[in-house]
Scaffold this motif. Structure first.
Motif, PDB file in Angstrom:
ATOM      1  N   ALA A  19       0.829  -1.213   0.000  1.00  0.00           N
ATOM      2  CA  ALA A  19       0.000   0.000   0.000  1.00  0.00           C
ATOM      3  C   ALA A  19       0.860   1.258   0.000  1.00  0.00           C
ATOM      4  N   ASP A  20       1.971   1.243   0.704  1.00  0.00           N
ATOM      5  CA  ASP A  20       2.852   2.416   0.749  1.00  0.00           C
ATOM      6  C   ASP A  20       3.473   2.717  -0.613  1.00  0.00           C
ATOM      7  N   ASP A  77      -7.265   2.225   2.759  1.00  0.00           N
ATOM      8  CA  ASP A  77      -6.365   1.176   3.256  1.00  0.00           C
ATOM      9  C   ASP A  77      -7.168  -0.014   3.755  1.00  0.00           C
ATOM     10  N   ARG A  80      -1.936  -4.270   4.152  1.00  0.00           N
ATOM     11  CA  ARG A  80      -0.627  -3.974   3.539  1.00  0.00           C
ATOM     12  C   ARG A  80      -0.626  -4.210   2.028  1.00  0.00           C
ATOM     13  N   ARG A  83      -5.145  -1.755  -1.447  1.00  0.00           N
ATOM     14  CA  ARG A  83      -5.502  -0.346  -1.341  1.00  0.00           C
ATOM     15  C   ARG A  83      -6.373   0.008  -2.553  1.00  0.00           C
ATOM     16  N   ARG A 103      -4.744   8.669   1.254  1.00  0.00           N
ATOM     17  CA  ARG A 103      -5.607   7.498   1.421  1.00  0.00           C
ATOM     18  C   ARG A 103      -6.414   7.681   2.698  1.00  0.00           C
TER      19      ARG A 103
END
Length: 199
Positions: A19-20, A77, A80, A83, A103
């Motif tokens: 997601a990051d 979110d 992990r 997304r 997000r």
């Protein structure tokens, strides 16, 4: 003639994207989602999709009570490796205080809406609802184009099973009491001339 190098996101890392990564990958196409550690790119938007997103965004803003906000095409979110970007969401207004957010937390979402496109059918009908239910988003609406007319499938989270149950299918008019009172004229999503021409 020089050859352009492949973008960094063309080759996924071992274990997939996170997601990051959506915030740090350079030159990522707009409205890219992350589903099961894989990047999902937005396809060209149809007139129906654009009109339906605009319609529900505007109508929900007019109907939503204090304490709730409406956001269009913004990622949430899930975990992990997930997304997604629902077409429209209704969220608790306190999460809107930080305008630098890229997000929103899934636990802030009260309603998620997906407008089905030809290429997104299986994701919108099968993959995403399962993920939304898993993080306890209480309401999910799926909007489909049936011969130029909108049909809305409405689902509510069943606490005992943790999955969505159907609470209605709406054609020309949609009247609901949850997550708040709302009454929609679905025939207004597209101009009447266009709906007539599509038959």
């Amino acid at each position: 003639m020089s050859i352009e190098p492949e973008p960094r996101w063309a080759v996924p890392p071992l274990g997939g994207w996170t997601a990051d990564d959506l915030d740090t990958l350079p030159n990522l196409p707009p409205h890219t989602e992350l589903i099961d550690a894989s990047l999902v790119f937005a396809c060209p938007q149809t007139l129906f999709h654009s009109a339906a997103v605009s319609f529900f965004s505007g109508q929900l803003r007019s109907s939503a009570p204090p304490g709730l906000e409406v956001v269009g095409r913004f990622t949430i979110d899930i975990d992990r490796f997930n997304r997604p970007e629902p077409d429209v969401i209704v969220v608790d207004d306190e999460v809107m205080q930080n305008l630098d957010r890229t997000r929103l937390p899934a636990e802030s979402v009260r309603l998620a809406i997906e407008v089905v496109s030809p290429e997104s059918g299986s994701r919108d009908r099968e993959t995403k609802p399962v993920k939304y239910a898993r993080v306890k988003i209480p309401h999910f609406w799926r909007v489909e184009n049936h011969n130029g007319r909108a049909v809305v499938y409405v689902f509510e989270l069943e606490p005992a099973t943790g999955s969505y149950t159907s609470t209605g299918v709406f054609h020309d008019r949609m009247k609901v009491s949850v997550p708040f009172e709302a009454d929609f004229d679905l025939t207004a999503i597209l101009p009447r001339r266009l709906t007539a021409d599509s038959r």
